[in-house]
Design a protein around this motif. Structure first.
Motif, PDB file in Angstrom:
ATOM      1  N   LEU A 109       0.828  -1.205   0.000  1.00  0.00           N
ATOM      2  CA  LEU A 109       0.000   0.000   0.000  1.00  0.00           C
ATOM      3  C   LEU A 109       0.861   1.252   0.000  1.00  0.00           C
ATOM      4  CD1 LEU A 109      -2.872   1.185   0.165  1.00  0.00           C
ATOM      5  CD2 LEU A 109      -2.656   1.104   2.662  1.00  0.00           C
ATOM      6  N   VAL A 110       1.901   1.247   0.811  1.00  0.00           N
ATOM      7  CA  VAL A 110       2.796   2.410   0.874  1.00  0.00           C
ATOM      8  C   VAL A 110       3.519   2.591  -0.446  1.00  0.00           C
ATOM      9  CG1 VAL A 110       4.862   3.335   1.982  1.00  0.00           C
ATOM     10  CG2 VAL A 110       3.076   2.278   3.371  1.00  0.00           C
ATOM     11  N   ARG A 111       4.001   1.504  -1.033  1.00  0.00           N
ATOM     12  CA  ARG A 111       4.706   1.609  -2.316  1.00  0.00           C
ATOM     13  C   ARG A 111       3.800   2.217  -3.376  1.00  0.00           C
ATOM     14  NH1 ARG A 111       8.412  -3.023  -5.211  1.00  0.00           N
ATOM     15  NH2 ARG A 111       9.263  -1.660  -6.820  1.00  0.00           N
ATOM     16  N   MET A 112       2.541   1.813  -3.393  1.00  0.00           N
ATOM     17  CA  MET A 112       1.601   2.317  -4.387  1.00  0.00           C
ATOM     18  C   MET A 112       1.305   3.802  -4.169  1.00  0.00           C
ATOM     19  SD  MET A 112      -2.252   0.929  -5.162  1.00  0.00           S
ATOM     20  CE  MET A 112      -2.846   1.474  -3.558  1.00  0.00           C
ATOM     21  N   CYS A 113       1.171   4.209  -2.914  1.00  0.00           N
ATOM     22  CA  CYS A 113       0.777   5.590  -2.609  1.00  0.00           C
ATOM     23  C   CYS A 113       1.940   6.569  -2.675  1.00  0.00           C
ATOM     24  CB  CYS A 113       0.139   5.651  -1.219  1.00  0.00           C
ATOM     25  SG  CYS A 113      -1.422   4.743  -1.086  1.00  0.00           S
ATOM     26  N   TRP A 114       3.174   6.085  -2.530  1.00  0.00           N
ATOM     27  CA  TRP A 114       4.321   6.993  -2.440  1.00  0.00           C
ATOM     28  C   TRP A 114       4.847   7.448  -3.789  1.00  0.00           C
ATOM     29  CZ3 TRP A 114       3.833   7.284   2.658  1.00  0.00           C
ATOM     30  CH2 TRP A 114       4.620   8.204   3.354  1.00  0.00           C
ATOM     31  N   GLY A 115       4.411   6.811  -4.893  1.00  0.00           N
ATOM     32  CA  GLY A 115       4.891   7.217  -6.210  1.00  0.00           C
ATOM     33  C   GLY A 115       4.678   8.687  -6.508  1.00  0.00           C
ATOM     34  N   PRO A 116       3.464   9.240  -6.311  1.00  0.00           N
ATOM     35  CA  PRO A 116       3.257  10.674  -6.556  1.00  0.00           C
ATOM     36  C   PRO A 116       4.131  11.566  -5.681  1.00  0.00           C
ATOM     37  CG  PRO A 116       1.154   9.533  -6.480  1.00  0.00           C
ATOM     38  CD  PRO A 116       2.201   8.545  -6.037  1.00  0.00           C
ATOM     39  N   LEU A 117       4.378  11.167  -4.438  1.00  0.00           N
ATOM     40  CA  LEU A 117       5.251  11.958  -3.560  1.00  0.00           C
ATOM     41  C   LEU A 117       6.686  11.958  -4.074  1.00  0.00           C
ATOM     42  CD1 LEU A 117       3.917  10.917  -0.032  1.00  0.00           C
ATOM     43  CD2 LEU A 117       3.630  13.125  -1.171  1.00  0.00           C
ATOM     44  N   CYS A 118       7.106  10.832  -4.632  1.00  0.00           N
ATOM     45  CA  CYS A 118       8.455  10.758  -5.199  1.00  0.00           C
ATOM     46  C   CYS A 118       8.560  11.601  -6.467  1.00  0.00           C
ATOM     47  CB  CYS A 118       8.819   9.302  -5.497  1.00  0.00           C
ATOM     48  SG  CYS A 118       8.959   8.270  -4.023  1.00  0.00           S
TER      49      CYS A 118
END
Length: 445
Positions: free
Chosen positions: A307-316
């Motif tokens: 879940l974190v990997r999926m959600c963190w893409g836009p932040l990266c």
């Protein structure tokens, strides 16, 4: 490796050959890039990637129960060896699959990969129904075959990167890898539930538990997932296209002369290597230390990390990957310290389940952050023709995580393993800060 295109933008056409090539494709040119093709490719590939992670971790979800079957006699050491085998072939096969996208194209690669995954799906569905333990070599062979699910990742991810512009690759690859990683938590959640009831009237197996005998149906998970794999084959063959690439073998391997290939390998081993390794051994750790009744919670680790990997893409995409990789390293060191604290302060009754679960879920959380950030960094650090190869290579090495951690917990104490994680994570954080995150960093990304 570079997509074929001309200096003057031309409409994208689809060739009539078996590859269905997208001739003239250039994702970084807004006048050529077709977002519908890119996103449909992403979703079909991601569906198949979920299935890949399901079969990769299916043996790990079944093995803790196999040792309890009447007529079977698996030792703890044998169980850890079975957990290790998918990681061994998964890592080795990623070295093969990283070369396939430019050689045979996305469409053929996805179709072939999913067809091959049907072999271990059917094998594990059958072998668990045997009334007596078969030759241990057969179990090892099926565990090795399950590694195909881990191997295909290094073809799927570089292939997807061909379809998206650099500005969107953090989001696209984060979604694909994050949702794909959910396959781990899906199989770990489904197995304890699905083995509890009869499906299609098929006979179950007798297992010995602390509360006495009970009937389980270990063939059910395979029966549930096989139809989805068939759908995956059909979707891949009918919906996907391929981006024609100019393949130069020497250029594919010149990534190894770049020091950042090795530094990013180090970072991805920290994030995905530990994610995959601990996800594969989480069930055994819970079973051995706290009892089989807690196996229903084993899916939480992979669920949090995915879940974190999926959600963190836009932040990266917004803040850059380097700083988040640094945060991931520090966070994983602190998290492993929590688990270690619970181990070394354990009294006569054993370690605290609360401290153990807190520390483990923290590790998965920060591993998810790092998994997203490293995949944002690689397309930024390397030229387009190298980025896909670097993604495939780093993913291949990190895929040995289940093998490494299964062997580590088999031969070393838990205290030693989590101490190593702390030291390694801090070293990776230092490298990330110096080369990629600090002001004026050599390859700020």
């Amino acid at each position: 490796m570079t997509p074929t295109s001309s200096s003057t933008p031309q409409p994208v056409t689809v060739s009539n050959d078996a590859r269905r090539d997208l001739v003239g494709w250039d994702p970084n040119n807004d006048r050529i890039w077709d977002s519908r093709i890119a996103w449909s490719t992403l979703w079909v590939t991601t569906f198949n990637l979920v299935l890949a992670f399901v079969i990769w971790y299916l043996p790990g979800a079944l093995v803790p129960t196999l040792g309890t079957l009447t007529g079977w006699n698996l030792t703890e050491s044998q169980s850890y060896w079975l957990l290790a085998m998918p990681g061994l072939t998964g890592g080795a096969l990623r070295l093969v699959w990283m070369t396939l996208p430019p050689m045979i194209g996305t469409r053929k690669m996805l179709t072939l990969s999913t067809l091959l995954m049907l072999i271990p799906f059917v094998g594990w569905t059958w072998v668990v129904t045997l009334p007596e333990q078969p030759a241990y070599g057969l179990l090892v062979a099926l565990a090795l075959a399950a590694g195909i699910g881990g191997g295909v990742f290094s073809g799927y991810m570089p292939s997807t990167s061909y379809f998206f512009p650099k500005a969107k690759q953090g989001t696209a690859l984060g979604l694909q890898a994050g949702i794909g990683n959910f396959g781990v938590s899906i199989v770990q959640f489904v197995v304890p539930w699905a083995i509890g009831f009869s499906l299609f009237g098929v006979a179950g197996q007798v297992a010995q538990t602390d509360s006495g005998e009970r009937t389980v149906w270990l063939q059910n998970p395979g029966l549930i997932f096989i139809p989805f794999a068939v759908v995956g084959v059909i979707l891949a063959w009918t919906m996907l296209r391929s981006v024609p690439m100019k393949v130069n073998l020497r250029q594919q391997f010149d990534i190894f002369s770049n020091k950042h290939t090795w530094l990013m390998t180090m970072q991805y081993v920290l994030t995905f290597g530990i994610f995959s390794g601990l996800a594969g051994t989480f069930g055994m750790l819970l079973n051995v230390q706290f009892g089989a009744q807690y196996l229903t919670w084993v899916f939480l680790g992979a669920f949090v990390g995915s879940l974190v990997r999926m959600c963190w893409g836009p932040l990266c995409d917004r803040f850059g990957g380097g700083i988040w990789t640094f945060v991931s390293g520090v966070g994983m060191a602190v998290s492993a310290g929590v688990v270690l604290f619970g181990q070394i302060t354990a009294g006569d009754e054993g370690p605290s389940l609360g401290i153990f679960m807190t520390g483990m879920l923290m590790i998965f959380f920060f591993a998810g952050v790092g998994n997203a950030s490293t995949f944002k960094q690689m397309p930024m650090i390397f030229p387009a023709r190298q980025a896909g190869g670097v993604i495939g290579w780093t993913a291949a090495i990190a895929a040995f995580g289940p093998f490494i951690f299964s062997m580590a917990f088999n031969f070393f104490s838990r205290e030693a393993v989590f101490t190593f994680i702390i030291v390694y994570a801090l070293a990776c954080a230092a490298v990330s800060w110096f080369y990629y995150a600090r002001p004026g960093a050599e390859a700020k990304s």
